[in-house]
Design a protein around this motif. Structure first.
Motif, PDB file in Angstrom:
ATOM      1  N   HIS A  86      18.447  92.920  29.400  1.00 12.26           N
ATOM      2  CA  HIS A  86      19.816  92.363  29.093  1.00 12.26           C
ATOM      3  C   HIS A  86      20.363  91.657  28.483  1.00 12.26           C
ATOM      4  N   ASP A 125      33.385  95.061  35.071  1.00  9.72           N
ATOM      5  CA  ASP A 125      31.657  96.024  34.295  1.00  9.72           C
ATOM      6  C   ASP A 125      31.079  95.558  36.119  1.00  9.72           C
ATOM      7  N   GLU A 127      26.643  95.810  37.497  1.00  8.90           N
ATOM      8  CA  GLU A 127      25.600  94.773  36.930  1.00  8.90           C
ATOM      9  C   GLU A 127      25.124  95.490  39.072  1.00  8.90           C
ATOM     10  N   GLU A 129      21.563  94.313  41.361  1.00 12.18           N
ATOM     11  CA  GLU A 129      20.988  93.031  41.407  1.00 12.18           C
ATOM     12  C   GLU A 129      19.933  93.236  42.785  1.00 12.18           C
ATOM     13  N   HIS A 158      25.523  94.309  44.237  1.00 11.27           N
ATOM     14  CA  HIS A 158      26.194  94.764  43.311  1.00 11.27           C
ATOM     15  C   HIS A 158      26.990  93.720  42.874  1.00 11.27           C
ATOM     16  N   SER A 161      31.688  92.192  37.916  1.00 12.54           N
ATOM     17  CA  SER A 161      31.688  91.572  37.047  1.00 12.54           C
ATOM     18  C   SER A 161      33.515  91.782  36.122  1.00 12.54           C
ATOM     19  N   GLN A 213      21.392 102.291  34.131  1.00  5.66           N
ATOM     20  CA  GLN A 213      21.326 100.981  34.489  1.00  5.66           C
ATOM     21  C   GLN A 213      19.863 101.909  34.987  1.00  5.66           C
ATOM     22  N   THR A 247      20.659  91.549  36.591  1.00  4.55           N
ATOM     23  CA  THR A 247      20.614  92.285  36.193  1.00  4.55           C
ATOM     24  C   THR A 247      19.861  93.229  35.273  1.00  4.55           C
ATOM     25  N   VAL A 251      24.660  97.194  31.009  1.00  6.63           N
ATOM     26  CA  VAL A 251      26.428  96.904  31.220  1.00  6.63           C
ATOM     27  C   VAL A 251      27.353  97.253  30.128  1.00  6.63           C
TER      28      VAL A 251
END
Length: 285
Positions: A86, A125, A127, A129, A158, A161, A213, A247, A251
């Motif tokens: 990332h 966005d 991500e 995690e 999640h 962002s 991802q 993450t 992305v």
């Protein structure tokens, strides 16, 4: 154990998913799933014993909302740029120390709840995690092994962002991280004894059915135990605190132009191996 909370928002009841995938009611044993419970080893043992003996009532799962698996979260500490791939996709240098920012606990929603695209947003966005839930008070820990010993369990998170808010609007990252609904959590809090190696978990995320991802916690720059140890030298971590650990690549911000940022009507699905799956439809705030 797989602990969860089910019911309407604000009125969830504690539950357990047993080894057969049957939803069991915990409300006769505990008031809720929170830091107090996670720090209470005898109470957790009582839940395990009741589950093993088949004493917990069955809950009808059909049509039942799954809420966040943890109530009364103290703080959410997030680690930025914590995967090698990332950092590479965003053109950032590999951090020499963990990058920290915070999310407010009121960003947390259930794993299938609606995510709201903020007003004025152009760069919302995704991500996926690994979330770490603290079970013992951590202060000035000396080793990564000690860090892991203070973990109560793990969950899928999640870290939604807004990149323009985060990067282009001045100040800190927090602007792009704290919009309402920006931290779906769950479906389960899986106790640490069921996750023997948090650095061997696959993470995946899809947008409108397309895999975006596909990573592994093995690629983390700072592994879970080290993150907990490190944080304990800057703040006290309490039972019920949550750490979002970063993450992997994939992305929207890391994609070629035009970057495929999220918009109302999009559907995001994500999962972490052994920790359950999420699904959110996006709507305008």
């Amino acid at each position: 154990m797989k602990l969860l909370r089910v019911g309407t928002a604000g009125a969830e009841r504690p539950a357990l998913l047993d080894q057969d995938g049957t939803l069991r009611d915990l409300s006769g044993l505990v008031g809720d799933i929170d830091g107090g419970l996670l720090a209470d080893a005898p109470e957790l043992a009582r839940i395990r014993a009741a589950a093993g003996a088949g004493e917990l009532p069955v809950l009808a799962a059909e049509g039942l909302r799954v809420g966040p698996p943890l109530a009364r979260i103290g703080k959410i500490v997030c680690i930025g740029l914590n995967y090698h791939d990332h950092a590479t996709e965003t053109g950032a240098a590999i951090p020499s120390e963990p990058i920290l920012f915070f999310k407010a606990p009121d960003t947390v929603v259930g794993p299938q709840d609606t995510v709201l695209v903020p007003r004025g947003s152009r760069k919302t966005d995704w991500e996926v995690e690994l979330a770490v839930v603290i079970g013992r008070t951590a202060r000035y820990l000396e080793s990564a092994e000690e860090g892991l010993a203070h973990v109560a369990g793990y969950a899928t998170a999640h870290d939604v962002s807004e990149r323009e808010f985060q990067i282009e609007r001045g100040g800190t990252w927090d602007k792009g991280k704290n919009c309402e609904t920006f931290n779906p959590l769950g479906p389960w809090l899986v106790t640490a004894d069921e996750v023997p190696d948090p650095q061997a978990l696959s993470l995946r995320l899809w947008v409108n059915g397309e895999l975006k991802q596909d990573g592994s916690t093995a690629d983390q720059i700072f592994p879970v135990g080290e993150v907990v140890r490190y944080l304990s030298h800057f703040m006290t971590l309490y039972p019920g605190d949550v750490i979002n650990t970063g993450t992997p690549a994939g992305v929207a911000m890391g994609q070629p132009e035009p970057k495929p940022y999220l918009k109302a009507g999009d559907v995001v699905e994500l999962e972490i191996e052994g920790l359950g799956r999420q699904r959110q439809e996006l709507k305008d705030a």
